[in-house]
Design a protein around this motif. Structure first.
Motif, PDB file in Angstrom:
ATOM      1  N   VAL A  23      35.903  21.995  -2.094  1.00 57.72           N
ATOM      2  CA  VAL A  23      35.072  22.468  -3.203  1.00 57.72           C
ATOM      3  C   VAL A  23      35.877  22.536  -4.496  1.00 57.72           C
ATOM      4  O   VAL A  23      36.937  23.154  -4.558  1.00 57.72           O
ATOM      5  CB  VAL A  23      34.475  23.863  -2.893  1.00 57.72           C
ATOM      6  CG1 VAL A  23      33.665  24.370  -4.087  1.00 57.72           C
ATOM      7  CG2 VAL A  23      33.592  23.791  -1.646  1.00 57.72           C
ATOM      8  N   VAL A  24      35.357  21.875  -5.529  1.00 60.29           N
ATOM      9  CA  VAL A  24      35.947  21.912  -6.867  1.00 60.29           C
ATOM     10  C   VAL A  24      35.114  22.868  -7.702  1.00 60.29           C
ATOM     11  O   VAL A  24      33.921  22.641  -7.925  1.00 60.29           O
ATOM     12  CB  VAL A  24      35.958  20.510  -7.515  1.00 60.29           C
ATOM     13  CG1 VAL A  24      36.579  20.580  -8.901  1.00 60.29           C
ATOM     14  CG2 VAL A  24      36.703  19.517  -6.636  1.00 60.29           C
ATOM     15  N   VAL A  68      34.781  15.458  -2.061  1.00 65.07           N
ATOM     16  CA  VAL A  68      34.692  16.801  -2.642  1.00 65.07           C
ATOM     17  C   VAL A  68      33.254  17.102  -3.038  1.00 65.07           C
ATOM     18  O   VAL A  68      32.434  16.200  -3.244  1.00 65.07           O
ATOM     19  CB  VAL A  68      35.606  16.956  -3.885  1.00 65.07           C
ATOM     20  CG1 VAL A  68      37.059  16.690  -3.542  1.00 65.07           C
ATOM     21  CG2 VAL A  68      35.136  16.073  -5.036  1.00 65.07           C
ATOM     22  N   SER A  69      32.946  18.377  -3.133  1.00 63.44           N
ATOM     23  CA  SER A  69      31.681  18.813  -3.724  1.00 63.44           C
ATOM     24  C   SER A  69      32.026  19.708  -4.907  1.00 63.44           C
ATOM     25  O   SER A  69      33.032  20.430  -4.884  1.00 63.44           O
ATOM     26  CB  SER A  69      30.827  19.567  -2.708  1.00 63.44           C
ATOM     27  OG  SER A  69      31.448  20.767  -2.313  1.00 63.44           O
ATOM     28  N   PHE A  70      31.207  19.647  -5.936  1.00 66.96           N
ATOM     29  CA  PHE A  70      31.433  20.432  -7.140  1.00 66.96           C
ATOM     30  C   PHE A  70      30.530  21.663  -7.147  1.00 66.96           C
ATOM     31  O   PHE A  70      29.365  21.589  -6.746  1.00 66.96           O
ATOM     32  CB  PHE A  70      31.175  19.589  -8.392  1.00 66.96           C
ATOM     33  CG  PHE A  70      32.228  18.559  -8.647  1.00 66.96           C
ATOM     34  CD1 PHE A  70      33.260  18.805  -9.545  1.00 66.96           C
ATOM     35  CD2 PHE A  70      32.208  17.331  -7.997  1.00 66.96           C
ATOM     36  CE1 PHE A  70      34.237  17.850  -9.784  1.00 66.96           C
ATOM     37  CE2 PHE A  70      33.178  16.375  -8.226  1.00 66.96           C
ATOM     38  CZ  PHE A  70      34.206  16.640  -9.121  1.00 66.96           C
ATOM     39  N   HIS A  72      38.916  25.450 -11.141  1.00 66.41           N
ATOM     40  CA  HIS A  72      39.769  24.282 -11.377  1.00 66.41           C
ATOM     41  C   HIS A  72      39.620  23.713 -12.780  1.00 66.41           C
ATOM     42  O   HIS A  72      40.433  22.892 -13.214  1.00 66.41           O
ATOM     43  CB  HIS A  72      39.464  23.215 -10.323  1.00 66.41           C
ATOM     44  CG  HIS A  72      39.688  23.693  -8.923  1.00 66.41           C
ATOM     45  ND1 HIS A  72      38.659  24.049  -8.084  1.00 66.41           N
ATOM     46  CD2 HIS A  72      40.844  23.896  -8.232  1.00 66.41           C
ATOM     47  CE1 HIS A  72      39.158  24.443  -6.918  1.00 66.41           C
ATOM     48  NE2 HIS A  72      40.475  24.360  -6.983  1.00 66.41           N
ATOM     49  N   GLY A  73      38.572  24.135 -13.476  1.00 65.33           N
ATOM     50  CA  GLY A  73      38.349  23.687 -14.844  1.00 65.33           C
ATOM     51  C   GLY A  73      37.296  24.567 -15.485  1.00 65.33           C
ATOM     52  O   GLY A  73      36.471  25.174 -14.791  1.00 65.33           O
ATOM     53  N   GLY A 110      43.899  11.761  -9.053  1.00 62.07           N
ATOM     54  CA  GLY A 110      43.957  11.883  -7.597  1.00 62.07           C
ATOM     55  C   GLY A 110      44.103  13.319  -7.147  1.00 62.07           C
ATOM     56  O   GLY A 110      44.516  13.593  -6.018  1.00 62.07           O
ATOM     57  N   SER A 111      43.727  14.265  -8.039  1.00 63.08           N
ATOM     58  CA  SER A 111      43.859  15.685  -7.712  1.00 63.08           C
ATOM     59  C   SER A 111      42.963  16.512  -8.624  1.00 63.08           C
ATOM     60  O   SER A 111      42.795  16.186  -9.797  1.00 63.08           O
ATOM     61  CB  SER A 111      45.305  16.156  -7.882  1.00 63.08           C
ATOM     62  OG  SER A 111      45.416  17.555  -7.685  1.00 63.08           O
ATOM     63  N   TYR A 112      42.394  17.581  -8.049  1.00 64.42           N
ATOM     64  CA  TYR A 112      41.628  18.509  -8.879  1.00 64.42           C
ATOM     65  C   TYR A 112      42.436  19.759  -9.204  1.00 64.42           C
ATOM     66  O   TYR A 112      41.898  20.708  -9.785  1.00 64.42           O
ATOM     67  CB  TYR A 112      40.291  18.878  -8.227  1.00 64.42           C
ATOM     68  CG  TYR A 112      40.382  19.425  -6.821  1.00 64.42           C
ATOM     69  CD1 TYR A 112      40.665  20.764  -6.587  1.00 64.42           C
ATOM     70  CD2 TYR A 112      40.167  18.592  -5.723  1.00 64.42           C
ATOM     71  CE1 TYR A 112      40.734  21.275  -5.302  1.00 64.42           C
ATOM     72  CE2 TYR A 112      40.234  19.088  -4.436  1.00 64.42           C
ATOM     73  CZ  TYR A 112      40.511  20.427  -4.222  1.00 64.42           C
ATOM     74  OH  TYR A 112      40.589  20.925  -2.946  1.00 64.42           O
TER      75      TYR A 112
END
Length: 375
Positions: free
Chosen positions: A22-23, A65-67, A94-95, A322-324
């Motif tokens: 999860v992002v 991934v899921s946001f 993450h953002g 390639g990374s969150y």
């Protein structure tokens, strides 16, 4: 055997639940209070981006991934904004997309910077936001310097105004834009004949209007939001002052006509949106507006497409890195080149959008009507 089967089934369910990482994307704006229609607008735009990413299926660093959108209400209040920012930082988002106004975004930005969380504002125009030396701050709209310059030029060259009364609401946004407009106006040969201020929760403007009327302006500039400008226009009408008004994106909403009690005349108000596209690029923006209406049953106010692009730009940086994880995708975000529904997105060394555009509107029949897109 039954027990083993049950354990196996539970493990499969657990495995499925953890298959997608999860992002977490934060969003904050005023979704309650007098300008809630602006805050809900950006939240809706961010939500559309989250839904589009999840429908598409995104892989980051070889992992599906899921946001998730973590939306908070900052009430348009700087103190509440810092509380919300700390809550989101503690949740290890993450953002961050937001906040909405300069007055909330600037103090909150310090918290995101300390936590190392990249932040993209879809609506903040105050120059200070990207002048603090934070490598985590970005915006996808033009700033007040660009807005003020464009409004000053338009006031003199197109509206033929020479004598202008300037009013602001004492917020970071309103004061900053009024200052830049005044500088631009004077550079174009115009004169500020009156300077007044109110506050963003004021309802009685009779004393201000009386003093402004005595200065005999061709035009009134207002630095603030439509929740204040609308009632001001109504009271100007009541006091027999039928001059035009000009302002920034804060008054660039169809709500201003309703808030004026229907007294606002066609072409009486000109406003500037800190962004915009023209030509063939408008097709993508027009599609977004249609999709937004289909999804939420209402029209875009102003900044929903910029919130959408903010989320999409952030996701693109994560995919390319390639990374969150913030520390890993932040350098990629700083150098991103992404084409969104609001046009090409790339940032300068401070985090301001490169080659930011300005869209000027007036209002006809209570609805925004495009005048021009400029730099």
């Amino acid at each position: 055997m039954k027990k083993q089967a049950a354990v196996l089934a539970m493990s499969l369910v657990a495995g499925a639940a953890t298959a997608q990482e999860v992002v977490k994307i934060g969003h904050a704006a005023a979704v309650t209070g007098p300008v809630a229609y602006f805050g809900k607008d950006t939240e809706n735009g961010a939500r559309m981006a989250i839904e589009a990413l999840n429908a598409r299926g995104v892989t980051i660093g070889g992992k599906k991934v899921s946001f998730q959108l973590m939306a908070e209400d900052d009430g348009g209040d700087p103190k509440q904004a810092t509380t919300v920012a700390q809550k989101l930082a503690d949740a290890k988002i993450h953002g961050m997309v937001g906040h909405e106004t300069s007055g909330t975004t600037i103090p909150a930005s310090k918290i995101y910077h300390t936590a190392g969380i990249p932040q993209i504002s879809p609506s903040t125009t105050g120059p200070k936001y990207t002048q603090q030396g934070f490598n985590t701050t970005f915006r996808v709209v033009a700033n007040d310097i660009q807005l003020g310059q464009a409004l000053g030029r338009h006031a003199v060259a197109e509206m033929k105004a020479r004598r202008v009364a300037v009013v602001d609401d004492r917020t970071a946004y309103g004061q900053g834009l009024a200052l830049e407009f005044s500088r631009s106006l004077q550079k174009q040969g115009g004169t500020v004949v009156a300077k007044e201020f109110t506050h963003d929760k004021a309802t009685d403007f009779s004393a201000i209007i009386t003093r402004i009327r005595a200065s005999k302006p061709d035009l009134v500039f207002f630095g603030g939001m439509s929740a204040t400008a609308g009632p001001m226009l109504r009271q100007m009408k009541q006091l027999g002052m039928n001059v035009r008004m000009i302002g920034g994106d804060g008054i660039c909403s169809d709500e201003i006509h309703k808030l004026s009690g229907g007294t606002m005349l066609d072409n009486q108000v000109v406003c500037a949106e800190a962004g915009g596209v023209q030509g063939e690029a408008r097709a993508a923006l027009d599609k977004f507006r249609a999709d937004y209406r289909k999804r939420f049953g209402i029209d875009v106010q102003i900044n929903a497409p910029y919130a959408y692009d903010a989320v999409m730009t952030m996701a693109e940086a994560m995919v390319k890195a390639g990374s969150y994880q913030p520390a890993k995708y932040l350098p990629v975000l700083a150098n991103i080149q992404y084409r969104g529904v609001t046009g090409p997105i790339a940032f300068d060394a401070r985090g301001d959008i490169k080659d930011g555009t300005i869209t000027l509107y007036t209002f006809k029949g209570g609805k925004r009507s495009l005048l021009m897109v400029t730099k």
